[in-house]
Design an enzyme around this catalytic site. Structure first.
Site, short mmCIF file in Angstrom:
data_model
loop_
_atom_site.label_atom_id
_atom_site.label_comp_id
_atom_site.label_asym_id
_atom_site.label_seq_id
_atom_site.Cartn_x
_atom_site.Cartn_y
_atom_site.Cartn_z
N HIS A 163 19.84 18.30 32.79
CA HIS A 163 18.95 17.46 33.57
C HIS A 163 19.63 16.11 33.81
CE1 HIS A 163 14.89 19.51 32.36
NE2 HIS A 163 15.27 19.90 33.56
N CYS A 257 12.61 12.35 27.98
CA CYS A 257 12.00 13.66 28.25
C CYS A 257 10.52 13.67 27.89
CB CYS A 257 12.72 14.74 27.48
SG CYS A 257 14.31 15.24 28.19
#
Length: 264
Positions: A163, A257
């Site tokens: 990511h 996150c």
């Protein structure tokens, strides 16, 4: 310092029972109580700084739902939903979009695969959008149409940094920190052009997901082991605050996150 608005999901059902990124090892035990304590410390840190934190109720069969940043991208009052790559997380996108609608954001359901703010990071210059492992370029284009901001596509090349928010942190409107080896040559050149004064992360910082950090423009929540990044932030006039999320790192995520920023 403006008040930031965050959405978080408690790790009520957190565990690692499958592997969809290189950080996950189902054969290694997880400590649910420790994960909850670390998450609560992160939430309380935001509250102590004066920020607003809303919560979403976790779905019982979705242990990765704690990684709220993956649930959507929220810009200028518009919530663009996630559409997850793996079936293990598919139900999270609609759940997050429904919660964001409850909170007063305009919901836009994605038709292209993307993993929310895990791959879409907002700066004053453009929204930086990662691709290569999870989110598609088609989603970048869809986001641009949904929110009316320029989107710059960046290609990730190292599966450990699957990511964008594992390889790049937005520190302030015009300042980022990033790890060049995580990006393709063209993407590195684009970042150098857009952010010539960026903080360049070290190998040591990257290996502890040090770039999975949350900044409010003054204070930066960082992994305690990201020593070089903390020093670089201090040298630039920012206040690094170490918060341990090591148990949640077993699922492949850190402070960022676990934190979805909601922008009105």
């Amino acid at each position: 310092m403006p008040v930031r608005h965050y959405l978080m999901c408690p790790p009520t059902h957190y565990t690692v029972r499958y592997q969809i990124n290189p950080w996950m090892h189902p054969d290694e035990p997880t400590d649910a109580a420790l994960a909850m304590r670390q998450w609560e410390t992160l939430r309380d840190t935001y509250l102590d700084l004066g920020h607003q934190v809303d919560l979403i109720e976790p779905l019982p069969d979705y242990p990765d739902m704690v990684y709220a940043a993956n649930g959507a991208t929220v810009v200028d009052g518009v919530a663009y939903s996630a559409s997850f790559t793996y079936p293990q997380r598919q139900a999270e996108g609609p759940a997050y979009l429904a919660r964001l609608a409850e909170l007063g954001f305009e919901p836009v359901a994605a038709t292209s695969v993307n993993e929310g703010e895990g791959d879409m990071l907002v700066t004053s210059k453009a929204i930086l959008a990662g691709t290569g492992f999870r989110s598609t370029v088609a989603a970048h284009q869809e986001l641009q149409e949904a929110v009316g901001r320029a989107v710059v596509s960046l290609t990730l090349v190292d599966p450990s940094y699957y990511h964008l928010d594992t390889a790049l942190a937005v520190i302030d409107d015009d300042l980022i920190a990033y790890y060049p080896p995580a990006f393709s040559a063209g993407s590195r050149s684009a970042l150098e052009h857009l952010f010539p004064n960026a903080i360049i992360a070290t190998d040591a910082d990257a290996k502890v997901l040090g770039l999975n950090a949350v900044s409010d423009g003054s204070n930066v929540i960082v992994a305690p082991a990201a020593h070089d990044l903390a020093e670089a932030l201090t040298a630039r006039g920012y206040h690094p605050i170490p918060v341990d999320t090591s148990e949640l790192l077993k699922g492949g995520g850190g402070a960022k996150c676990c934190t979805l920023e909601l922008r009105r």
